[in-house]
Motif scaffolding. Structure first.
Motif, PDB file in Angstrom:
ATOM      1  N   MET A  48       9.197  -6.861   0.663  1.00 12.02           N
ATOM      2  CA  MET A  48       8.555  -6.022  -0.424  1.00 12.02           C
ATOM      3  C   MET A  48       9.262  -5.266  -1.342  1.00 12.02           C
ATOM      4  O   MET A  48       9.497  -4.558  -2.210  1.00 12.02           O
ATOM      5  CB  MET A  48       7.504  -5.140   0.076  1.00 12.02           C
TER       6      MET A  48
ATOM      7  N   THR B   6       4.679  -8.220  -7.404  1.00  8.06           N
ATOM      8  CA  THR B   6       3.752  -7.716  -6.130  1.00  8.06           C
ATOM      9  C   THR B   6       3.235  -9.251  -5.469  1.00  8.06           C
ATOM     10  O   THR B   6       3.707  -9.377  -3.629  1.00  8.06           O
ATOM     11  CB  THR B   6       2.608  -6.967  -6.052  1.00  8.06           C
TER      12      THR B   6
ATOM     13  N   ALA C 297       9.524  -5.387  -4.995  1.00  7.50           N
ATOM     14  CA  ALA C 297       8.262  -4.657  -6.211  1.00  7.50           C
ATOM     15  C   ALA C 297       8.537  -3.605  -6.072  1.00  7.50           C
ATOM     16  O   ALA C 297       7.630  -3.003  -6.669  1.00  7.50           O
ATOM     17  CB  ALA C 297       6.955  -5.583  -4.991  1.00  7.50           C
TER      18      ALA C 297
ATOM     19  N   THR D 155       3.212  -4.445 -12.464  1.00  4.30           N
ATOM     20  CA  THR D 155       4.650  -5.022 -11.175  1.00  4.30           C
ATOM     21  C   THR D 155       3.332  -6.134 -10.322  1.00  4.30           C
ATOM     22  O   THR D 155       3.905  -6.759  -9.296  1.00  4.30           O
ATOM     23  CB  THR D 155       4.566  -3.828 -10.196  1.00  4.30           C
TER      24      THR D 155
ATOM     25  N   VAL E   4       2.305   0.049  -4.698  1.00  9.64           N
ATOM     26  CA  VAL E   4       2.573  -1.216  -4.491  1.00  9.64           C
ATOM     27  C   VAL E   4       2.905  -1.627  -3.657  1.00  9.64           C
ATOM     28  O   VAL E   4       2.388  -2.892  -2.757  1.00  9.64           O
ATOM     29  CB  VAL E   4       3.408  -1.625  -6.422  1.00  9.64           C
ATOM     30  N   THR E   5       4.487  -1.122  -3.537  1.00 13.11           N
ATOM     31  CA  THR E   5       4.923  -1.861  -1.878  1.00 13.11           C
ATOM     32  C   THR E   5       3.881  -1.529  -0.549  1.00 13.11           C
ATOM     33  O   THR E   5       3.594  -2.747   0.421  1.00 13.11           O
ATOM     34  CB  THR E   5       5.575  -0.683  -0.832  1.00 13.11           C
TER      35      THR E   5
ATOM     36  N   SER F 254       1.559   0.109 -11.858  1.00 13.18           N
ATOM     37  CA  SER F 254       0.861  -0.804 -10.652  1.00 13.18           C
ATOM     38  C   SER F 254       0.256  -1.927 -11.506  1.00 13.18           C
ATOM     39  O   SER F 254       1.112  -3.960 -10.795  1.00 13.18           O
ATOM     40  CB  SER F 254       0.011  -0.422  -9.970  1.00 13.18           C
TER      41      SER F 254
ATOM     42  N   THR G 294       4.491 -10.483  -1.859  1.00 13.05           N
ATOM     43  CA  THR G 294       3.600 -10.725  -0.889  1.00 13.05           C
ATOM     44  C   THR G 294       2.606 -12.176   0.100  1.00 13.05           C
ATOM     45  O   THR G 294       3.064 -12.168   1.060  1.00 13.05           O
ATOM     46  CB  THR G 294       1.476 -10.043  -1.239  1.00 13.05           C
TER      47      THR G 294
ATOM     48  N   VAL H 171      -4.498  -8.248  -4.230  1.00  8.85           N
ATOM     49  CA  VAL H 171      -3.251  -7.341  -5.315  1.00  8.85           C
ATOM     50  C   VAL H 171      -3.600  -7.058  -6.173  1.00  8.85           C
ATOM     51  O   VAL H 171      -3.540  -6.440  -6.811  1.00  8.85           O
ATOM     52  CB  VAL H 171      -1.455  -8.585  -5.268  1.00  8.85           C
TER      53      VAL H 171
END
Length: 400
Positions: free
Chosen positions: A236, A256, A239, A252, A368-369, A249, A260, A274
């Protein structure tokens, strides 16, 4: 070359401190006049922000695959609340020694006592109170989620777009000037050294808490799925750094999603979870908001207690739903809560904005992570029930 919001804020703080040291009183009062007008506009727009963000956001959550929406929302909200509690208990343990009497900021009193008054004031009353806007937003949002009609939902989405443009084209561009004026006034009153010392200490605590929260999220995901914690986190990293640069967010989401899926999350789950979590999962932002609000309260001689902060944390998870995809969206969405639930004054709100926006990119990167960890959890918890999502989505699209 376009300068990002964070560099502009840093420049504004530096210029504000310089102005406070060299400019005469009438210049400081002129800046205070602008701050008064801008603060009045913020008070006017806050109820509209609450109504424009929360109502359509909750309405949108009622659409799509029922079980997957419910599970993802529950996991995301739980993560957000846990993040807030982590920030509160860490702040209660660390901040008294960092900010208490005898430290650099120990003798800080209410900063408004040291500020210069504006040359004139304009009384701009909001169209409704913060609590009225909050209750109305929840009533409309829950109603929109329960009915099949789309006209009012589309109207609320258009209203949200208007508020987003006001934030993007009016509030965000003028925020550096507002922060400049605040710091010029603080410097002129001899309080800026204490505030800057507090900024540095609070920033350090927040970054550590972000790391702790990510480790907790991925450890939980690993316990459920059997995946390697550090390998999942390593996947991750792109991201995280993308969000660090974009501060959004929503922007991204493509990165992401890609990262993921590299953690062997089923495509159908990742494609759903997501984008949804980009709007409703804000663990990093919650840590920043709770930590910054506690620091500002302590600077003003207020003691944050569990009974005052816990309801604030619970409300944060709901109020930040569908915060706009612009830098600082989360703090804009919760300005009303700061005033109504924690008793923030205009000056405290300005300090809160400055503290939060300086940390916004790190909070967004943590959000995000963390979405990757939540996707792993939901993927495991859904099990074979993921096959029913497609059927529910098809029926929902036919109804629409």
């Amino acid at each position: 070359m376009k300068i990002g919001l964070l560099p502009r804020l840093i420049i504004a703080i530096i210029i504000g401190i310089c102005f406070g040291l060299i400019l005469p009183q009438w210049w400081i009062q002129l800046l205070a006049t602008f701050n008064g007008l801008f603060g009045g506009f913020l008070n006017f727009i806050i109820p509209l922000i609450i109504l424009g963000f929360i109502a359509p956001g909750i309405g949108e959550l009622g659409k799509g695959a029922g079980k997957l929406v419910a599970l993802t929302t529950t996991v995301a909200y739980t993560s957000t609340v846990v993040a807030g509690l982590l920030a509160f208990f860490s702040g209660r343990m660390l901040f008294p020694s960092l900010l208490s009497t005898g430290s650099t900021s120990g003798n800080f009193e209410n900063p408004e006592e040291f500020l210069q008054s504006p040359l004139f004031e304009v009384n701009l009353e909001p169209v409704m109170s913060v609590m009225t806007a909050l209750i109305l937003a929840f009533v409309l949002g829950l109603g929109l989620a329960a009915i099949n009609g789309t006209s009012l939902q589309k109207g609320m989405v258009d209203f949200r777009s208007i508020i987003e443009k006001v934030i993007h084209y009016v509030i965000i561009p003028l925020l550096p000037v507002h922060i400049l004026g605040i710091f010029a006034n603080m410097t002129y009153g001899g309080q800026v050294a204490m505030i800057m010392s507090t900024f540095i200490k609070v920033f350090a605590v927040i970054i550590v808490l972000h790391i702790v929260m990510l480790l907790a999220q991925y450890s939980t995901a690993s316990a459920l799925s059997g995946k390697n914690v550090f390998q999942s986190l390593r996947n991750m990293v792109p991201a995280y750094f993308t969000a660090l640069g974009t501060q959004s967010s929503a922007t991204t989401i493509p990165v992401t999603l890609k990262q993921t899926k590299s953690n062997q999350v089923r495509e159908k789950i990742a494609d759903f979870v997501v984008p949804l979590c980009a709007n409703i999962h804000l663990s990093g932002s919650t840590i920043t908001l709770v930590s910054c609000s506690m620091a500002v309260m302590m600077l003003n001689g207020m003691q944050p207690t569990f009974t005052s902060i816990f309801p604030f944390i619970l409300a944060l998870g709901l109020t930040m739903i569908a915060a706009p995809g612009v830098p600082g969206g989360a703090v804009m969405a919760v300005l009303g809560l700061l005033q109504s639930m924690l008793g923030f004054s205009e000056t405290m709100t300005s300090l809160m904005i400055a503290l939060y926006l300086a940390q916004d990119s790190f909070g967004t990167a943590t959000n995000v992570t963390g979405d990757g960890a939540l996707s792993i959890m939901v993927d495991k918890l859904m099990g074979n029930d993921v096959n029913s999502v497609e059927v529910e989505e098809e029926e929902s699209s036919k109804t629409a």
